[in-house]
Design a protein around this motif. Structure first.
Motif, PDB file in Angstrom:
ATOM      1  N   HIS A 136       0.848  -1.206   0.000  1.00 12.40           N
ATOM      2  CA  HIS A 136       0.000   0.000   0.000  1.00 12.40           C
ATOM      3  C   HIS A 136       0.880   1.251   0.000  1.00 12.40           C
ATOM      4  O   HIS A 136       0.742   2.136   0.847  1.00 12.40           O
ATOM      5  CB  HIS A 136      -0.922  -0.009   1.218  1.00 12.40           C
ATOM      6  CG  HIS A 136      -1.793  -1.230   1.303  1.00 12.40           C
ATOM      7  ND1 HIS A 136      -2.976  -1.353   0.614  1.00 12.40           N
ATOM      8  CD2 HIS A 136      -1.622  -2.406   1.982  1.00 12.40           C
ATOM      9  CE1 HIS A 136      -3.516  -2.535   0.862  1.00 12.40           C
ATOM     10  NE2 HIS A 136      -2.715  -3.190   1.687  1.00 12.40           N
ATOM     11  N   SER A 137       1.771   1.309  -0.967  1.00 14.25           N
ATOM     12  CA  SER A 137       2.755   2.393  -0.990  1.00 14.25           C
ATOM     13  C   SER A 137       2.133   3.765  -1.202  1.00 14.25           C
ATOM     14  O   SER A 137       2.754   4.786  -0.898  1.00 14.25           O
ATOM     15  CB  SER A 137       3.792   2.130  -2.082  1.00 14.25           C
ATOM     16  OG  SER A 137       3.157   2.003  -3.352  1.00 14.25           O
ATOM     17  N   ASP A 138       0.889   3.806  -1.698  1.00 16.30           N
ATOM     18  CA  ASP A 138       0.211   5.089  -1.900  1.00 16.30           C
ATOM     19  C   ASP A 138      -0.477   5.590  -0.633  1.00 16.30           C
ATOM     20  O   ASP A 138      -1.040   6.680  -0.613  1.00 16.30           O
ATOM     21  CB  ASP A 138      -0.829   4.964  -3.009  1.00 16.30           C
ATOM     22  CG  ASP A 138      -1.965   4.008  -2.638  1.00 16.30           C
ATOM     23  OD1 ASP A 138      -1.671   2.946  -2.042  1.00 16.30           O
ATOM     24  OD2 ASP A 138      -3.135   4.321  -2.941  1.00 16.30           O
ATOM     25  N   MET A 139      -0.455   4.811   0.425  1.00 17.08           N
ATOM     26  CA  MET A 139      -1.194   5.158   1.642  1.00 17.08           C
ATOM     27  C   MET A 139      -0.354   6.030   2.573  1.00 17.08           C
ATOM     28  O   MET A 139       0.829   5.766   2.796  1.00 17.08           O
ATOM     29  CB  MET A 139      -1.636   3.878   2.369  1.00 17.08           C
ATOM     30  CG  MET A 139      -2.323   4.113   3.710  1.00 17.08           C
ATOM     31  SD  MET A 139      -3.094   2.598   4.349  1.00 17.08           S
ATOM     32  CE  MET A 139      -4.689   2.684   3.547  1.00 17.08           C
ATOM     33  N   THR A 140      -0.990   7.074   3.110  1.00 16.24           N
ATOM     34  CA  THR A 140      -0.339   7.956   4.067  1.00 16.24           C
ATOM     35  C   THR A 140      -0.628   7.462   5.482  1.00 16.24           C
ATOM     36  O   THR A 140      -1.781   7.155   5.813  1.00 16.24           O
ATOM     37  CB  THR A 140      -0.855   9.398   3.918  1.00 16.24           C
ATOM     38  OG1 THR A 140      -0.579   9.860   2.594  1.00 16.24           O
ATOM     39  CG2 THR A 140      -0.200  10.335   4.923  1.00 16.24           C
ATOM     40  N   VAL A 141       0.381   7.370   6.309  1.00 12.82           N
ATOM     41  CA  VAL A 141       0.215   6.945   7.700  1.00 12.82           C
ATOM     42  C   VAL A 141       0.208   8.176   8.599  1.00 12.82           C
ATOM     43  O   VAL A 141       1.080   9.048   8.481  1.00 12.82           O
ATOM     44  CB  VAL A 141       1.342   5.996   8.139  1.00 12.82           C
ATOM     45  CG1 VAL A 141       1.197   5.628   9.620  1.00 12.82           C
ATOM     46  CG2 VAL A 141       1.346   4.737   7.276  1.00 12.82           C
ATOM     47  N   VAL A 142      -0.798   8.272   9.463  1.00  8.90           N
ATOM     48  CA  VAL A 142      -0.879   9.368  10.432  1.00  8.90           C
ATOM     49  C   VAL A 142      -1.181   8.786  11.804  1.00  8.90           C
ATOM     50  O   VAL A 142      -1.630   7.642  11.931  1.00  8.90           O
ATOM     51  CB  VAL A 142      -1.952  10.410  10.042  1.00  8.90           C
ATOM     52  CG1 VAL A 142      -1.626  11.068   8.715  1.00  8.90           C
ATOM     53  CG2 VAL A 142      -3.340   9.779   9.996  1.00  8.90           C
ATOM     54  N   TYR A 143      -0.938   9.578  12.827  1.00 12.46           N
ATOM     55  CA  TYR A 143      -1.144   9.144  14.207  1.00 12.46           C
ATOM     56  C   TYR A 143      -2.106  10.084  14.921  1.00 12.46           C
ATOM     57  O   TYR A 143      -2.122  11.295  14.673  1.00 12.46           O
ATOM     58  CB  TYR A 143       0.193   9.125  14.972  1.00 12.46           C
ATOM     59  CG  TYR A 143       1.228   8.223  14.363  1.00 12.46           C
ATOM     60  CD1 TYR A 143       1.173   6.845  14.561  1.00 12.46           C
ATOM     61  CD2 TYR A 143       2.255   8.735  13.571  1.00 12.46           C
ATOM     62  CE1 TYR A 143       2.121   6.008  13.995  1.00 12.46           C
ATOM     63  CE2 TYR A 143       3.196   7.910  12.995  1.00 12.46           C
ATOM     64  CZ  TYR A 143       3.131   6.544  13.208  1.00 12.46           C
ATOM     65  OH  TYR A 143       4.059   5.717  12.637  1.00 12.46           O
ATOM     66  N   ALA A 144      -2.903   9.514  15.832  1.00 14.28           N
ATOM     67  CA  ALA A 144      -3.776  10.303  16.693  1.00 14.28           C
ATOM     68  C   ALA A 144      -3.968   9.538  17.991  1.00 14.28           C
ATOM     69  O   ALA A 144      -3.817   8.303  18.032  1.00 14.28           O
ATOM     70  CB  ALA A 144      -5.123  10.581  16.030  1.00 14.28           C
ATOM     71  N   ASP A 145      -4.318  10.246  19.039  1.00 14.56           N
ATOM     72  CA  ASP A 145      -4.531   9.618  20.334  1.00 14.56           C
ATOM     73  C   ASP A 145      -5.778   8.744  20.298  1.00 14.56           C
ATOM     74  O   ASP A 145      -6.865   9.197  19.920  1.00 14.56           O
ATOM     75  CB  ASP A 145      -4.671  10.693  21.419  1.00 14.56           C
ATOM     76  CG  ASP A 145      -4.829  10.092  22.794  1.00 14.56           C
ATOM     77  OD1 ASP A 145      -5.986   9.886  23.225  1.00 14.56           O
ATOM     78  OD2 ASP A 145      -3.805   9.811  23.444  1.00 14.56           O
ATOM     79  N   GLY A 146      -5.619   7.479  20.703  1.00 15.03           N
ATOM     80  CA  GLY A 146      -6.722   6.533  20.637  1.00 15.03           C
ATOM     81  C   GLY A 146      -7.908   6.896  21.508  1.00 15.03           C
ATOM     82  O   GLY A 146      -9.060   6.777  21.085  1.00 15.03           O
ATOM     83  N   SER A 147      -7.660   7.351  22.726  1.00 18.09           N
ATOM     84  CA  SER A 147      -8.766   7.695  23.625  1.00 18.09           C
ATOM     85  C   SER A 147      -9.523   8.905  23.104  1.00 18.09           C
ATOM     86  O   SER A 147     -10.760   8.980  23.211  1.00 18.09           O
ATOM     87  CB  SER A 147      -8.245   7.945  25.046  1.00 18.09           C
ATOM     88  OG  SER A 147      -7.291   9.002  25.060  1.00 18.09           O
ATOM     89  N   ASP A 148      -8.815   9.870  22.527  1.00 20.71           N
ATOM     90  CA  ASP A 148      -9.481  11.035  21.944  1.00 20.71           C
ATOM     91  C   ASP A 148     -10.346  10.617  20.760  1.00 20.71           C
ATOM     92  O   ASP A 148     -11.461  11.119  20.580  1.00 20.71           O
ATOM     93  CB  ASP A 148      -8.454  12.072  21.484  1.00 20.71           C
ATOM     94  CG  ASP A 148      -7.761  12.765  22.646  1.00 20.71           C
ATOM     95  OD1 ASP A 148      -8.264  12.663  23.784  1.00 20.71           O
ATOM     96  OD2 ASP A 148      -6.718  13.405  22.412  1.00 20.71           O
TER      97      ASP A 148
END
Length: 205
Positions: A136-148
């Motif tokens: 999935h080389s076209d996919m952007t990975v991002v992070y966010a707080d799970g509880s939020d």
């Protein structure tokens, strides 16, 4: 003018003035009943609308380099968003596959849609990182707080972290729709993919 004509004229004026008041009252009543799900007018959408929609930007999703994933910019696109953790196996992998195939099936319109993987519990495992780079080389990975994230989507009937789900986000950052597969069998995913395409073709007109 006779008294009868005068009375009829007053009644006519009263009726004309009353029409907009009745229309407003009925509209308000229907809106309240729809909000409370007493009435269901149906929808042409195959996905489940998120009401009210959630502003993803308020969760401050961050890219791999730590910069914030921005919305409402000239470069902003519609998003297919798969939500998971450090690892993504089984049903989660199938959602990655489904969004990839559906994205490609958009044809000329695929350039208006971006795929993102939202990780909610820290950096990706080496296995998942390698898998995304390979498949999935076209996919952007991002992070966010799970509880939020869970708190923001607590109105959903199922878990916001359900591995059989993925979300549609508009270019302004509003998470407006969620799709959930009953299972991960090929026929089920094929049918769901067709439903997603029908919705997206309307949204991308």
């Amino acid at each position: 003018m006779t008294s009868e004509q005068s009375s009829a004229s007053r009644k006519q004026v009263t009726l004309i003035l009353a029409i907009p008041i009745v229309v407003i009252a009925l509209s308000s009543l229907l809106f309240v009943l729809a909000q409370k799900n007493v009435l269901n007018f149906g929808t042409v959408n195959r996905g489940s609308l998120i009401q009210p929609p959630v502003q993803l930007g308020e969760l401050k999703p961050a890219r791999l380099d730590g910069s914030e994933f921005m919305f409402d910019t000239p470069e902003s696109l519609w998003l297919f968003m798969v939500v998971g953790g450090r690892d993504c196996r089984d049903a989660c992998e199938r959602m990655l596959y489904l969004t990839r195939q559906t994205h490609v099936a958009l044809g000329k319109k695929m350039g208006r849609v971006e795929r993102i993987y939202l990780a909610t519990d820290g950096p990706l495992s080496p296995q998942l990182r390698d898998f995304i780079e390979a498949e999935h080389s076209d996919m952007t990975v991002v992070y966010a707080d799970g509880s939020d994230f869970v708190g923001a989507f607590q109105q959903l009937p199922s878990s916001p972290l359900d591995a059989r789900s993925f979300y549609i986000v508009d270019p302004l950052g509003w998470v407006m729709m969620v799709y959930r597969a009953a299972d991960t069998e090929t026929d089920t995913l094929t049918t769901l993919g067709k439903d997603v395409l029908k919705d997206m073709r309307r949204l991308l007109k």
